[in-house]
Design a protein around this motif. Structure first.
Motif, PDB file in Angstrom:
ATOM      1  N   ALA A 267       0.927  -1.309  -0.035  1.00 45.28           N
ATOM      2  CA  ALA A 267       0.063  -0.002   0.024  1.00 45.28           C
ATOM      3  C   ALA A 267       0.838   1.240   0.108  1.00 45.28           C
ATOM      4  CB  ALA A 267      -0.992  -0.015   1.045  1.00 45.28           C
ATOM      5  N   ARG A 268       2.129   1.038   0.809  1.00 40.26           N
ATOM      6  CA  ARG A 268       2.928   2.434   0.773  1.00 40.26           C
ATOM      7  C   ARG A 268       3.394   2.614  -0.571  1.00 40.26           C
ATOM      8  NH1 ARG A 268       7.297   2.782   5.581  1.00 40.26           N
ATOM      9  NH2 ARG A 268       8.539   2.195   3.580  1.00 40.26           N
ATOM     10  N   THR A 269       3.949   1.826  -1.324  1.00 41.43           N
ATOM     11  CA  THR A 269       4.318   1.909  -2.666  1.00 41.43           C
ATOM     12  C   THR A 269       3.412   2.506  -3.658  1.00 41.43           C
ATOM     13  OG1 THR A 269       6.033   0.094  -2.337  1.00 41.43           O
ATOM     14  CG2 THR A 269       5.323   0.478  -4.697  1.00 41.43           C
ATOM     15  N   LEU A 270       1.940   1.745  -3.441  1.00 36.21           N
ATOM     16  CA  LEU A 270       0.825   2.350  -4.304  1.00 36.21           C
ATOM     17  C   LEU A 270       0.693   3.949  -4.177  1.00 36.21           C
ATOM     18  CD1 LEU A 270      -1.238  -0.851  -4.409  1.00 36.21           C
ATOM     19  CD2 LEU A 270       0.309   0.021  -6.214  1.00 36.21           C
ATOM     20  N   LEU A 271       0.393   3.982  -2.898  1.00 38.29           N
ATOM     21  CA  LEU A 271       0.173   5.637  -2.463  1.00 38.29           C
ATOM     22  C   LEU A 271       1.345   6.510  -2.920  1.00 38.29           C
ATOM     23  CD1 LEU A 271      -0.948   4.568   1.322  1.00 38.29           C
ATOM     24  CD2 LEU A 271      -2.494   5.603  -0.672  1.00 38.29           C
ATOM     25  N   GLU A 272       2.641   6.060  -3.073  1.00 36.57           N
ATOM     26  CA  GLU A 272       3.526   6.775  -3.447  1.00 36.57           C
ATOM     27  C   GLU A 272       3.799   6.772  -4.770  1.00 36.57           C
ATOM     28  OE1 GLU A 272       7.146   5.172  -1.974  1.00 36.57           O
ATOM     29  OE2 GLU A 272       6.721   5.620   0.372  1.00 36.57           O
TER      30      GLU A 272
END
Length: 323
Positions: A267-272
Motif C-alpha cells: 500500500a505504501r508503494t501504491l500511495l507513493e
C-alpha cells in the motif's frame, strides 16, 4: 513562563538540528508581536570554536556559565560518543535547580550520559533507538514518537521532528498563538499528525532458512488474494501445526501479521507511485475495503493513508512554492 533559553553545543555539532533551536528560540520576531527570548549559545568555553558534521565551525559566545539561570536548557545534536565531564555537570546542575531540559535527536545521548534519563520517557531518531536503549537501559525509549513531553524533560526525534518538539514546548509554555505565529514565519505546520513509524523503512522480515521462501514469494505476488494458514500449509506441503511453527521460526512473526505487514508495504508503494483511490489500493493489497486499509495502515505507521500520500507522493506537481 519561558523567558530565557540557553543552547549547549558540543563538537561534531549537527548544524540543521542546531539551526532549529536558533530558528524557534533565537530570532527576534517582535515585529509580529511575538515574545523575544533571552537566547544564549553555550560551549565548554566562550569563544572556542565547535566543530560540526558539515565542515564549518560554530563559535559560542558563552561558556557553561551561560546555562546558569536559563529557564530552558536545550541540547543540540552531536556526533560525539563521549562528552566533556564539565558539560554533564552543568546539565545536572540545571536539572537540580528546576530548569526545563530539551534535546534534539542525538542530544538525548548527552542527557543520558548526565544520568538524566533514568526512569524517564524519551525518544530519538528511530535509527538510534536501539543504541539509546543499550547505552541507557533505565530510560523508557519510545521510538515511534516525533517528540516526548515528560514534564521537565522534552526530547525530539531526528531532524525535522526537532521542530515539532520545539514548537510543542513553545505552545505549552507560551500558548498556541505564539507557537502558531512562529510556525507561520517558518512556513511549517504548527503540529504534525502521526509519528516516526511513517518514516521508517519496513523491510521484509529476515528468514532463518529457505524452506518457506517459495511460499512467501508467492504470497507477496498475490497479496490481493485471500490467504489462510490451511491453504498456505498445503502449498508448503506441511501440516498446519508444522507450517505455523516453521513460519514463526523463519519470519519472527505469525502468518497473519506477516501478510498484513506485506500488504501495508505494498500500500505504501501504491500511495507513493500511483493515483489509485483508496478502495482500489485496498483491493490490490488484499485489504478489501478502504476502511480496512485505513485501520491496518494507521496501526502500522501511525498515520492515515491519505496523509501518508500527501507527504510521500513521488511525483508532486510543482506548484508556486516549488523551487
Amino acid at each position: 513562563m519561558l523567558r530565557s533559553v540557553s543552547a549547549l553545543v558540543l563538537d561534531e555539532l549537527a548544524v540543521f538540528e542546531f539551526g532549529v533551536l536558533c530558528e524557534v528560540f533565537g530570532l527576534d520576531r517582535s515585529d509580529d508581536d511575538l515574545p523575544v527570548l533571552d537566547w544564549k549559545v553555550c560551549g565548554t568555553a566562550a569563544g572556542r570554536p565547535v566543530t560540526t558534521t558539515s565542515g564549518v565551525h560554530v563559535v559560542p559566545q558563552h561558556g557553561l556559565d551561560g546555562l546558569a539561570g536559563a529557564d530552558l536548557v536545550a541540547v543540540a545534536a552531536t556526533g560525539l560518543s563521549e562528552y566533556p565531564p564539565e558539560a554533564l555537570d552543568a546539565l545536572r546542575a540545571a536539572r537540580d535547580r528546576g530548569a526545563l531540559l530539551l534535546s534534539v535527536c542525538s542530544g538525548v545521548f548527552v542527557l543520558g550520559a548526565a544520568g538524566l534519563l533514568d526512569g524517564r520517557r524519551c525518544t530519538v531518531h528511530w535509527k538510534h533507538a536501539d543504541a539509546l536503549r543499550a547505552r541507557h537501559p533505565e530510560a523508557v525509549v519510545e521510538p515511534d514518537a516525533l517528540y516526548i513531553d515528560d514534564g521537565d524533560l522534552v526530547t525530539g526525534a531526528g531532524t525535522a521532528a526537532g521542530i515539532d518538539a520545539c514548537l510543542h514546548l513553545v505552545r505549552r509554555e507560551l500558548g498556541g498563538a505564539v507557537a502558531n505565529g512562529i510556525a507561520r514565519r517558518m512556513v511549517v505546520p504548527p503540529q504534525r499528525e502521526g509519528g516516526q513509524r511513517q518514516f521508517v523503512e519496513l523491510p521484509v522480515p529476515e528468514r532463518g532458512g529457505d524452506s518457506l521462501a517459495p511460499v512467501l514469494a508467492w504470497v507477496v505476488e498475490h497479496l490481493d488474494a485471500g490467504h489462510t494458514v490451511a491453504a498456505l500449509a498445503r502449498r508448503a506441503a506441511m501440516s498446519e501445526r508444522t507450517f505455523a511453527r516453521r513460519f514463526v521460526a523463519e519470519t519472527g512473526t505469525t502468518p497473519h501479521r506477516w501478510i498484513s505487514r506485506q500488504r501495508v508495504l505494498h500500500a505504501r508503494t501504491l500511495l507513493e507511485e500511483t493515483d489509485l483511490g483508496m478502495d482500489a489500493v485496498a483491493a490490490r493489497c488484499g485489504f478489501g475495503t478502504g476502511a480496512l486499509l485505513r485501520h491496518h495502515f494507521r496501526a502500522a505507521l501511525g498515520v492515515a493513508p491519505a496523509d501518508y500520500r500527501a507527504t510521500f507522493r513521488c511525483d508532486h506537481d510543482a506548484g508556486p512554492g516549488a523551487a
